[in-house]
Design a protein around this motif. Structure first.
Motif, mmCIF file in Angstrom:
data_model
loop_
_atom_site.group_PDB
_atom_site.id
_atom_site.type_symbol
_atom_site.label_atom_id
_atom_site.label_comp_id
_atom_site.label_asym_id
_atom_site.label_seq_id
_atom_site.Cartn_x
_atom_site.Cartn_y
_atom_site.Cartn_z
ATOM 1 N N SER A 5 10.342 64.951 5.635
ATOM 2 C CA SER A 5 10.041 63.806 4.796
ATOM 3 C C SER A 5 9.618 62.619 5.640
ATOM 4 O O SER A 5 9.709 61.495 5.240
ATOM 5 C CB SER A 5 11.275 63.449 3.976
ATOM 6 O OG SER A 5 12.345 63.271 4.853
ATOM 7 N N CYS A 372 7.647 58.505 -8.759
ATOM 8 C CA CYS A 372 7.546 59.921 -8.370
ATOM 9 C C CYS A 372 6.084 60.334 -8.577
ATOM 10 O O CYS A 372 5.758 61.122 -9.459
ATOM 11 C CB CYS A 372 8.484 60.724 -9.271
ATOM 12 S SG CYS A 372 8.540 62.452 -8.880
ATOM 13 N N ASP A 374 1.820 60.436 -6.764
ATOM 14 C CA ASP A 374 0.918 60.267 -5.622
ATOM 15 C C ASP A 374 -0.483 59.842 -6.053
ATOM 16 O O ASP A 374 -1.390 59.768 -5.223
ATOM 17 C CB ASP A 374 0.806 61.581 -4.829
ATOM 18 C CG ASP A 374 2.069 61.872 -4.069
ATOM 19 O OD1 ASP A 374 2.627 60.916 -3.486
ATOM 20 O OD2 ASP A 374 2.521 63.036 -4.075
ATOM 21 N N ARG A 418 9.228 54.743 -0.474
ATOM 22 C CA ARG A 418 9.565 56.166 -0.496
ATOM 23 C C ARG A 418 10.055 56.585 0.897
ATOM 24 O O ARG A 418 9.413 56.291 1.898
ATOM 25 C CB ARG A 418 8.334 56.989 -0.863
ATOM 26 C CG ARG A 418 8.678 58.439 -1.126
ATOM 27 C CD ARG A 418 7.445 59.276 -1.274
ATOM 28 N NE ARG A 418 6.731 59.025 -2.517
ATOM 29 C CZ ARG A 418 5.737 59.808 -2.934
ATOM 30 N NH1 ARG A 418 5.358 60.846 -2.236
ATOM 31 N NH2 ARG A 418 5.114 59.524 -4.061
ATOM 32 N N GLU A 421 10.613 63.224 0.067
ATOM 33 C CA GLU A 421 10.060 63.839 -1.139
ATOM 34 C C GLU A 421 10.215 65.354 -1.081
ATOM 35 O O GLU A 421 10.324 65.955 -0.004
ATOM 36 C CB GLU A 421 8.587 63.495 -1.297
ATOM 37 C CG GLU A 421 7.706 64.066 -0.207
ATOM 38 C CD GLU A 421 6.264 63.598 -0.319
ATOM 39 O OE1 GLU A 421 5.520 64.221 -1.084
ATOM 40 O OE2 GLU A 421 5.905 62.613 0.347
ATOM 41 N N THR A 432 10.228 65.673 -6.687
ATOM 42 C CA THR A 432 11.274 64.663 -6.501
ATOM 43 C C THR A 432 10.870 63.719 -5.380
ATOM 44 O O THR A 432 10.345 64.165 -4.357
ATOM 45 C CB THR A 432 12.602 65.348 -6.111
ATOM 46 O OG1 THR A 432 12.932 66.289 -7.124
ATOM 47 C CG2 THR A 432 13.735 64.344 -5.979
ATOM 48 N N THR A 433 11.109 62.430 -5.603
ATOM 49 C CA THR A 433 10.893 61.494 -4.496
ATOM 50 C C THR A 433 12.181 60.709 -4.275
ATOM 51 O O THR A 433 12.987 60.521 -5.204
ATOM 52 C CB THR A 433 9.743 60.519 -4.781
ATOM 53 O OG1 THR A 433 9.978 59.881 -6.032
ATOM 54 C CG2 THR A 433 8.408 61.225 -4.810
#
Ligand code: ATP
Length: 865
Positions: A5, A372, A374, A418, A421, A432-433
């Motif tokens: 991550s 959550c 991108d 963040r 993830e 999931t983030t």
């Protein structure tokens, strides 16, 4: 498989190379391609043509005629050799150019950062030092060193044979984990990397140097080459018979040898390979003009016989432009107004603004969905253009929804950056983030397919709440919505690995996202049906959503919607509950691997399957399908490079256009075969039977070759561009295993050749009876009859499309007449001047052959092909 991550920004690589640096490096290091295909010189093309057995026989005949001072025949045979070689070379060059143009259209691309901006460039233009931006589905264009990596997983099987994808990370104990090699595939995550080696210096270059790829013949070309050999043998046998009979009748060996050789040359359709290659290449070009780019010539012929079209849903049957329309929370449901990705809309509950409690609950769903996430929204560049989305449309719809509630992702991320993830993948069906908060806690944001989220193992909720949520999700799916469940939680420390965060969460609600069917989808499915092609839907979406869309676009009739066995899920497939996959019309919640089983089942039944796919895992299915179809804009690089057909406009209708072109090419090849074989057979029959009626040597060698030149060289090649029949797409596809002369074609060859023989011999016998120049009449009648057949086999005789055919026929006719009236040619060919009635007789032979060809074809159930 652990999930990393870490995101490690590296400021030195922020801007990438400048344009000037990139250009200089490209000039220094050369293009990022493997050894360019060797350029075939004109001379080697010519010498390849001259090595053709038929041409060798002809060259021998030239030598023979020169030796015996038969200069007239020597000149004609030389002209034939020259003409055939020129036509062969020109067609080969045209076909090669067409193939090269196609390869350029589907050439791989790469995303690099140059001059501080991200841009797409041809992979061939990537240079050492370039900063590469890589994402799921990208093929690594060159060897590179990782600078940043987020949950990066790379499939290196092309290089190492290792089938388990490798985790890649900037800081690994093994230096190999920070290295990316050319030709490998990003199956998950994102990365920024600096190119270290390109082209032949890269890992792929080293491997490819030991391979010598060769242009393969297509199955049809192979079958026709086989047919050509059989035809050549039969023809040579028959010509030997002509030779033997001539000798028995006391003709000189030299005369009969040259005659027999000419007959072989005329009767064997030597232009067949050229006609086929050019037909395929022209077909490919026409397909490209209709936005369907084939990556292999063989796909052109396969497309014509496609019987099953297996398509995915999002973006193929549907717009792929998603809109959040409803949000359900345990406190109630709100509807969201607005269009497209423009962040303007209202939230209403039963037509009224929601209560503050409900508004807060909805807001929580939206904020979590936006964190959550991108995707990003792109404001219009000009007033007239709409808002656009970058990234996954599902996520963009959630972002738009959040923005309508006044929550922009940038602001949310500023407060809660963040820190980890677990990316979305179509097997897990959730994402999931992890976000750090000002207070030092870690917030967990999760979203995914309801059945992948509404689980007691993930959610700390009362069974009653889960049950209500499941019922609500099922009801929304049945309305055709894509439904996502959204959950959240909080931890005191960063869970390691990140997957550990997926438990003890709170269900926030459901997001119902619409994705309307494309306007053209229903018409496409209908067009397939009337062309005898079965459409099947394969999707990762919920069965209820899939069923609703399938009904709307016509894959399922309304009365079939609830019929058991027509809609199945991947789970049922995995459990082996579906005995016959080919009876199913909608496959929901399938994994990419299951697509392979589905294609396999259709293929085992002898069907020819076209399958669309765009995901990173779709490669094997695309390769397995007879025609793998990838989207040119939306598809991943992996899908594009695995496909046989790339749709430049991402529209499924282009597949139908390609099928139509494929059928046209095949029909034209069969049309040419009918024409050429009937003509060749008639020539042999005339030479064999003529003497029985007292025509000692029916045609002279030069005359036979002249006819061959005009009928095969000019007219035959023009046939390859005939338009397709108006009802080509209202007929079932040809049976895949049908022989190219099957479907009654060879019987038609036989009937037409017998008729042409009878008419021409009849004409010449009649003229001989009246004391006229019977041989010249026979020569002209045979030419006229073959040209009559060429016109008679057209779909529509007087169409303006493919004017090259009538022009070729007229030119051939004029050159035929010239052979009689131009003194030099008349001397060369041994023809004599004709009276008007004699010319009328030859013209009548042409007319009769024309009528016979039309009658013959109107009898054929599959048109003139
Ligand atoms: P289609 O055939 O429509 O293209 P697909 O095979 O692309 O479907 P997937 O993208 O695998 O389907 O999605 C499967 C399910 O996973 C969706 O129905 C949705 O519920 C969920 N899903 C899709 N995208 C996301 C995402 N970005 N985050 C979380 N869940 C998602």
């Amino acid at each position: 498989m652990s999930v990393s991550s870490d995101v490690h920004p590296d400021p030195t690589h922020e801007a990438g190379l400048s344009r000037e640096q990139a250009a200089r490096l490209l000039a220094e290091c050369g293009p990022n391609t493997l050894a360019p295909p060797a350029v075939i010189s004109l001379w080697s093309r010519v010498s390849a043509q001259l090595r053709d057995p038929l041409i060798i026989v002809l060259l021998a005949a030239v030598a023979l005629t020169v030796a015996t001072a038969d200069y007239a025949d020597a000149i004609i045979i030389s002209v034939v050799v020259l003409f055939n070689t020129t036509v062969g070379v020109v067609q080969e060059v045209r076909a090669d150019n067409a193939v090269a143009a196609l390869s350029a259209m589907t050439a791989p691309t790469a995303r690099v950062r140059r001059d501080g901006t991200e841009q797409e460039v041809a992979s061939a233009d990537v240079v050492p030092g370039d900063v590469l931006m890589l994402g799921e589905g990208d093929i690594v264009p060159a060897d590179a060193t990782l600078r940043q990596a987020a949950a990066l997983l790379v499939d290196e099987s092309t290089l190492t044979g290792e089938s388990v994808p490798a985790d890649k990370d900037v800081h690994g104990t093994d230096p190999d984990t920070a290295r990316l090699r050319a030709g490998t595939v990003v199956v998950r995550g994102r990365a920024v990397a600096t190119v270290t080696a390109t082209g032949a210096h890269s890992a792929l270059g080293v491997i490819a140097a030991s391979l010598h790829p060769r242009q393969q013949l297509t199955p049809l070309q192979k079958r026709l080459a086989g047919l050509g050999k059989v035809l050549a043998l039969v023809t040579v046998g028959l010509c030997l018979l002509v030779l033997g009979l001539g000798l028995l009748r006391g003709q000189s060996l030299e005369l009969m040898a040259v005659t027999a050789i000419s007959l072989v040359v005329a009767a064997v359709p030597e232009s067949l390979p050229a006609v086929v290659t050019l037909g395929l290449a022209l077909g490919a070009r026409r397909m490209a003009a209709r936005n369907a780019v084939v990556r292999r010539l063989s796909a052109v012929e396969t497309l014509g016989s496609v019987t099953v079209l297996a398509t995915d849903k999002t973006g193929t049957l549907t717009e792929g432009r998603m809109l959040l329309e409803r949000v359900w929370t345990p406190l109630g449901t709100v509807t969201v107004s607005g269009t497209g990705y423009e962040p303007v809309g209202e939230f209403l509950h039963a037509g009224l603004p929601p209560t503050p409690a409900l508004a807060d609950a909805v807001r929580e769903v939206l904020v979590t969905g936006a964190l959550c996430n991108d995707a990003s929204l792109v404001p219009p560049a000009e007033a007239a253009t709409p808002w656009a989305a970058l990234g996954d449309p599902t996520e963009a719809a959630l972002l738009t929804g959040a923005a309508k509630a006044g929550c922009a992702r940038e602001g949310l991320l500023r407060d809660r950056p963040r820190v980890g993830e677990v990316p979305f993948d179509s097997l897990r069906k959730r994402m999931t983030t992890l976000h750090s908060t000002a207070g030092g806690a870690i917030d967990i944001c999760l979203k995914g397919a309801p059945e992948a989220v509404l689980e007691p193992s993930l959610l700390d909720e009362e069974p009653e709440v889960l049950k209500r949520a499941r019922e609500e999700a099922a009801a929304l799916s049945a309305e055709g919505y894509r439904v996502l469940a959204v959950a959240a939680g909080s931890h005191t420390a960063l869970p390691d690995p990140a997957e550990k965060s997926e438990s003890g969460l709170r269900l926030l609600g459901l997001a119902a996202i619409s994705d309307p069917p494309k306007a053209a989808a229903e018409a496409t499915v209908l067009a397939c049906r009337s062309a005898g092609i079965t459409s099947v839907l394969i999707t990762g979406d919920h069965p209820a959503t899939a069923r609703a869309i399938a009904v709307r676009v016509g894959i399922l009739r309304r009365d079939e919607a609830e019929q058991p066995g027509l809609v199945v899920t991947g789970q049922e497939l995995a459990a082996g509950q579906i005995p016959d996959l080919t009876a199913v019309r909608v496959f929901a919640r399938t994994s990419p691997q299951q697509k392979l089983d589905i294609v396999g089942a259709w293929q085992a039944r002898g069907e020819v399957t076209a399958m669309t796919g765009d995901g990173v895992n779709d490669g094997p299915a695309l390769r397995q399908a007879d025609i793998g179809v990838a989207m040119g804009r939306r598809g991943t690089e992996v899908a594009r490079q695995a496909a046989d057909l790339v749709l430049a406009d991402d529209e499924l209708t282009s597949v139908v256009a390609a099928v139509e072109e494929g059928r046209r090419v095949y029909a034209n090849i069969r049309r040419f075969l009918l024409y050429a074989l009937a003509g060749g057979a008639a020539e042999i029959l005339i030479m064999l039977l003529g003497p029985l009626f007292g025509l000692v040597l029916p045609l002279r060698a030069g005359q036979i070759l002249w006819i061959n030149l005009l009928t095969h060289g000019l007219t035959g090649v023009a046939m390859g561009a005939e338009p397709s029949s108006p009802d080509a797409m209202h007929r079932p596809p040809r049976r895949p295993r049908q022989h190219v002369l099957g479907g009654g074609l060879w019987q038609r060859v036989l009937r037409l050749s017998i008729l042409v023989t009878a008419v021409c011999l009849g004409a010449s016998l009649w003229v001989r009876h009246t004391g006229g120049p019977w041989q010249t009449v026979l020569f002209l009648s045979l030419l006229a009859a073959q040209l009559g057949v060429a016109l008679g086999l057209r779909e529509r005789v007087l169409t303006r499309r493919n004017l090259s055919l009538p022009v070729a026929v007229l030119t051939a006719a004029a050159l035929g007449v010239a052979a009689v009236y131009v003194p030099f040619l008349a001397h060369l060919l041994g023809t004599s001047a004709l009276s008007w009635p004699d010319i009328g007789i030859a013209a009548a032979a042409g007319l009769i052959a024309f009528i016979a060809a039309r009658t013959e074809c109107s009898r054929s159930p599959e048109g003139r092909g």
